[in-house]
Design an enzyme around this catalytic site. Structure first.
Site, PDB file in Angstrom:
ATOM      1  N   THR A 116       4.070   2.258  36.740  1.00 45.39           N
ATOM      2  CA  THR A 116       5.473   1.404  35.939  1.00 45.39           C
ATOM      3  C   THR A 116       5.686   2.740  35.045  1.00 45.39           C
ATOM      4  O   THR A 116       4.581   3.386  34.362  1.00 45.39           O
ATOM      5  CB  THR A 116       4.672   0.069  35.155  1.00 45.39           C
ATOM      6  OG1 THR A 116       5.803  -0.372  34.079  1.00 45.39           O
ATOM      7  CG2 THR A 116       3.015  -0.029  34.571  1.00 45.39           C
ATOM      8  N   ASP A 117       6.861   2.041  34.571  1.00 48.82           N
ATOM      9  CA  ASP A 117       7.340   3.493  33.571  1.00 48.82           C
ATOM     10  C   ASP A 117       6.609   2.339  32.467  1.00 48.82           C
ATOM     11  O   ASP A 117       7.016   3.518  31.140  1.00 48.82           O
ATOM     12  CB  ASP A 117       8.920   3.034  33.195  1.00 48.82           C
ATOM     13  CG  ASP A 117       9.706   2.201  32.853  1.00 48.82           C
ATOM     14  OD1 ASP A 117       8.929   0.823  33.100  1.00 48.82           O
ATOM     15  OD2 ASP A 117      10.421   1.706  33.181  1.00 48.82           O
ATOM     16  N   GLU A 118       6.344   1.231  32.095  1.00 51.15           N
ATOM     17  CA  GLU A 118       5.887   1.147  31.020  1.00 51.15           C
ATOM     18  C   GLU A 118       4.406   1.970  30.252  1.00 51.15           C
ATOM     19  O   GLU A 118       4.418   1.068  28.956  1.00 51.15           O
ATOM     20  CB  GLU A 118       4.840  -0.318  30.945  1.00 51.15           C
ATOM     21  CG  GLU A 118       6.354  -1.326  31.022  1.00 51.15           C
ATOM     22  CD  GLU A 118       6.514  -3.000  30.850  1.00 51.15           C
ATOM     23  OE1 GLU A 118       5.462  -3.037  30.038  1.00 51.15           O
ATOM     24  OE2 GLU A 118       7.696  -3.319  31.214  1.00 51.15           O
ATOM     25  N   TYR A 140      -0.435  -5.599  29.545  1.00 48.43           N
ATOM     26  CA  TYR A 140       0.129  -5.493  30.844  1.00 48.43           C
ATOM     27  C   TYR A 140       0.083  -4.713  31.026  1.00 48.43           C
ATOM     28  O   TYR A 140      -1.218  -3.673  31.984  1.00 48.43           O
ATOM     29  CB  TYR A 140       0.897  -6.406  30.750  1.00 48.43           C
ATOM     30  CG  TYR A 140       1.746  -5.974  32.086  1.00 48.43           C
ATOM     31  CD1 TYR A 140       1.377  -5.439  33.463  1.00 48.43           C
ATOM     32  CD2 TYR A 140       2.931  -4.847  32.252  1.00 48.43           C
ATOM     33  CE1 TYR A 140       2.048  -5.113  34.216  1.00 48.43           C
ATOM     34  CE2 TYR A 140       3.616  -4.044  33.081  1.00 48.43           C
ATOM     35  CZ  TYR A 140       2.915  -3.866  34.326  1.00 48.43           C
ATOM     36  OH  TYR A 140       3.667  -3.499  35.227  1.00 48.43           O
ATOM     37  N   LYS A 144      -2.744  -2.018  33.596  1.00 45.77           N
ATOM     38  CA  LYS A 144      -1.671  -0.671  34.589  1.00 45.77           C
ATOM     39  C   LYS A 144      -1.912   0.695  34.149  1.00 45.77           C
ATOM     40  O   LYS A 144      -2.214   1.570  35.270  1.00 45.77           O
ATOM     41  CB  LYS A 144      -0.595  -0.865  34.903  1.00 45.77           C
ATOM     42  CG  LYS A 144       0.376  -2.305  34.778  1.00 45.77           C
ATOM     43  CD  LYS A 144      -0.113  -2.414  36.623  1.00 45.77           C
ATOM     44  CE  LYS A 144       0.636  -1.532  37.447  1.00 45.77           C
ATOM     45  NZ  LYS A 144      -0.181  -1.405  39.358  1.00 45.77           N
TER      46      LYS A 144
END
Ligand code: DAU
Length: 327
Positions: A116-118, A140, A144
């Site tokens: 993810t970009d997060e 979260y 990741k």
């Protein structure tokens, strides 16, 4: 190829399974069927199915037997839930990824980690490139990032054929109604409040699920070992997205409620996707076309989302929003 798709009953995973089956691949789905996994998402799609946990090596060995590659979609993925409790996120996203990596290393097969970009954290200006440092903000995104770092370490230490994709905010049919777009669309259709966090000026890139799946498929088939591939979308702020949902559903603008912000809320994500574009990836759906199509899907498929909203998701909704909406 025979491909193990973990989390194949989830939102993005189920679209990906359909895509592979359409391309003629054999697919084995391994899914724990947590609250957001739904076997109905794969109705009529030919695949083998194993129910189980990617953090269980015995289950992974059974499901993965004879597979030529694994694509890991299995994850706890909702930021707000991770703030209520991170244990399951660590188990699935960190420990589960480790178990899959161990299997892939021994079997000597390719592993694609869907990320993810997060993991890059807030990006005030410009766009994140794949080499940028990881600065995750939420439990979260930290879980990741933990998965991503293990993949890179296995590539370097053991020569694993591993790679990573990092996608933007994904939307489309069959998305569990807890994330912004499906939550707001279904609430708007039901005449319920739309709880906008803080000022609503946080910015995200929106990526249609089919374009996201095309990016992952390209990485699976043509990505290089150890490669990281960003897949970005079209940038909008949350109020712009909310406004378009109000227009498309015809809902009352007074449903919009500005509520207490998410703790640690990232203001903006933005991805530089040029590496994937160099492999030939292009988005095929504009945000405008995608949101029109998605709202129409939720309007037609109350049979899919109404049972979800009256069941597990109702308890979660109360926990997450009751005090905020009362405040
Ligand atoms: O960026 C990719 C990520 O996108 C994925 O890795 C995550 O799995 C996925 O959940 C998503 O994360 P976000 O936190 O960006 O998505 P979410 O739909 O929860 O929120 C999108 C934006 O909308 C964010 O700024 C928070 C805001 N929001 C969200 C909800 C659920 C609200 O204002 N109100 C809400 O009720």
């Amino acid at each position: 190829m025979r491909i193990l798709v973990t989390g194949g009953c989830g939102f993005i995973g189920s679209h990906f399974v359909k895509r592979l089956v359409g391309a003629g691949d054999k697919v084995v789905v391994l899914d724990k069927l947590t609250y957001s996994g739904n076997v109905d998402n794969l109705e009529g799609v030919e695949h083998a199915f194993v129910q189980g946990d990617i953090a269980d090596p015995g289950v992974v060995a059974v499901a993965a037997e004879g597979c030529d590659a694994v694509v890991n979609f299995a994850a706890e993925s909702h930021v707000d839930r991770s703030i209520l409790g991170a244990g399951e996120f660590i188990r699935t996203d960190v420990l589960g990824t480790h178990v899959l990596l161990e299997w892939a290393r021994q079997a000597e097969v390719r592993l694609v980690q869907v990320s993810t970009d997060e993991v890059y954290g807030d990006v005030a200006d410009g766009a994140s490139r794949e080499e940028d440092p990881l600065r995750p903000s939420s439990p979260y995104s930290a879980s990741k990032a933990g998965g991503d770092l293990q993949v890179l370490a296995y590539v370097r230490t053991y020569g694993l054929d591993g790679l990573i994709t990092r996608g933007a905010n994904t939307y489309g049919p069959f998305q569990y109604p807890e994330k912004l777009i499906p939550l707001f669309v279904t609430n708007a259709l039901d005449g319920e409040a739309l709880p906008v966090y803080g000022d609503g000026r946080q910015r995200r890139e929106w990526l249609h699920v089919e374009d996201h799946c095309a990016a992952i498929e390209l990485a699976l088939r043509e990505g290089e070992t150890g490669g990281i591939y960003n897949a970005g979308g079209e940038e909008r702020d949350n109020l712009e997205v909310t406004q378009r949902i109000l227009e498309l559903t015809g809902a009352d603008p007074n449903l919009v409620r500005h509520v207490e912000d998410r703790p640690g809320h990232d203001r903006r994500y933005c991805l530089d996707s040029s590496r994937l574009e160099a492999l030939g990836w292009r988005r095929t759906r504009s945000f405008e076309d995608g949101i029109v199509e998605t709202v129409a899907w939720y309007r037609d498929r109350r049979d899919w989302w109404e049972p979800i909203k009256s069941g597990e998701s109702r308890r979660y909704y109360e926990q997450q929003y009751a005090a905020r909406l009362a405040g």
